[in-house]
Design a protein around this motif. Structure first.
Motif, short mmCIF file in Angstrom:
data_model
loop_
_atom_site.label_atom_id
_atom_site.label_comp_id
_atom_site.label_asym_id
_atom_site.label_seq_id
_atom_site.Cartn_x
_atom_site.Cartn_y
_atom_site.Cartn_z
N VAL A 36 20.65 23.85 70.33
CA VAL A 36 20.07 24.70 71.38
C VAL A 36 18.74 25.29 70.91
CG1 VAL A 36 20.41 26.76 72.81
CG2 VAL A 36 22.34 25.24 72.33
N LYS A 40 16.39 30.05 73.95
CA LYS A 40 17.52 29.99 74.88
C LYS A 40 17.43 31.06 75.97
CE LYS A 40 21.33 32.07 73.60
NZ LYS A 40 22.57 32.36 72.84
N ASP A 174 27.00 29.45 70.24
CA ASP A 174 26.73 28.56 71.37
C ASP A 174 27.99 28.55 72.23
OD1 ASP A 174 25.49 26.75 73.01
OD2 ASP A 174 25.74 25.03 71.69
N ASN A 179 25.08 27.01 78.06
CA ASN A 179 24.58 25.63 78.16
C ASN A 179 24.47 25.19 79.61
OD1 ASN A 179 25.05 23.55 75.36
ND2 ASN A 179 25.21 25.76 75.26
N MET A 183 21.03 24.05 81.40
CA MET A 183 20.90 22.65 81.82
C MET A 183 20.47 22.51 83.27
SD MET A 183 24.07 21.05 79.62
CE MET A 183 24.01 19.40 80.34
N VAL A 190 19.17 21.75 75.56
CA VAL A 190 20.40 21.79 74.76
C VAL A 190 20.62 20.45 74.05
CG1 VAL A 190 21.44 23.53 76.25
CG2 VAL A 190 21.94 21.10 76.65
N LEU A 208 30.09 18.47 78.04
CA LEU A 208 28.89 18.73 78.83
C LEU A 208 28.61 17.60 79.82
CD1 LEU A 208 26.62 20.10 75.96
CD2 LEU A 208 27.72 21.44 77.78
N THR A 214 28.67 19.81 85.01
CA THR A 214 28.09 20.93 84.26
C THR A 214 27.06 21.66 85.10
OG1 THR A 214 28.48 19.79 82.16
CG2 THR A 214 26.86 21.56 82.15
#
Length: 240
Positions: A36, A40, A174, A179, A183, A190, A208, A214
């Motif tokens: 990541v 972030k 994480d 995530n 995304m 990621v 994921l 996701t």
């Protein structure tokens, strides 16, 4: 809705049209696990502040504050133990917030909202909001909105309403809900391709992929966080 992507005349006209709330969001440059990006929190805030401002209808987003306290510098503590992290002294961080908010007030914003996507950012925002309210005396107001940093509620919503449960903690700073939100902006942040190549396209036991699932979770979490934050901002402004 992003002030830095507008012309000065567009900001002037937005103010004249009643967009007198400005949102100052704070993120960080810190280690976040092996896949990541260090930014972030900025990636999350790019989508969250945008959604919040549009839902409020009378708000604009100030530039994201991406440099925040991350631990001791000379003798590294916290995230500063990891290369790439950039930390600010609390006094530096709070001075930036104070000057940003005061600049926005000078040009006609009457409500300055502070939201932060990291735990270490919260106390400084609250202190600055209190300081500014004492100084301004009521013609403009600063609002610290802790409800934005509601990850316990986000986790509960993801588990109970969306049926996504993380069966383990990989211990790498994480998680799936972060995530999934990131995304929706860009799967590369990621390192999805690298994760797939390494046979490790999951976090905390949750895969994921497939990507559409996701992204569905990420968008539902954005909707949830937006509603919670907008309700809290409206309540804060109405109270003050």
């Amino acid at each position: 809705v992003w002030i830095e992507r507008m012309t000065w005349m567009e900001v002037r006209d937005a103010l004249a049209a009643g967009k007198t709330t400005a949102i100052i969001s704070t993120g960080g440059i810190e280690q976040n696990g092996p896949f990541v990006q260090l930014d972030k929190h900025q990636v999350v805030l790019e989508t969250m502040c945008d959604a919040i401002a549009r839902e409020l209808g009378n708000a604009l987003c100030a530039p994201i504050v991406d440099l925040v306290p991350e631990g001791g510098i000379e003798e590294p503590t916290g995230h500063m133990r990891y290369p790439g992290t950039i930390s600010m002294r609390a006094s530096t961080y709070e001075a930036i917030l104070e000057d940003m908010a005061s600049s926005l007030r000078t040009h006609g914003f009457t409500d300055i909202v502070f939201i932060g996507d990291s735990g270490g950012n919260q106390a400084g925002m609250e202190r600055v909001a209190n300081l500014l309210n004492e100084r301004w005396g009521g013609d403009s107001r600063a609002h610290f909105v802790p409800e934005f940093y509601n990850y316990d509620d986000v986790l509960e919503y993801m588990e109970t309403e969306l049926g996504v449960v993380q069966p383990q903690d990989d211990g790498v700073h994480d998680n799936f809900y972060i995530n999934s939100i990131m995304m929706t902006v860009d799967p590369t942040v990621v390192r999805l391709d690298q994760r797939l190549a390494a046979g490790n396209a999951m976090i905390n036991g949750v895969p994921l992929t497939p990507l559409y699932k996701t992204l569905y979770v990420g968008n539902k979490l954005i909707e949830f966080r937006t509603k919670v934050t907008v309700d809290a901002i409206r309540a804060a402004i109405a109270t003050n």
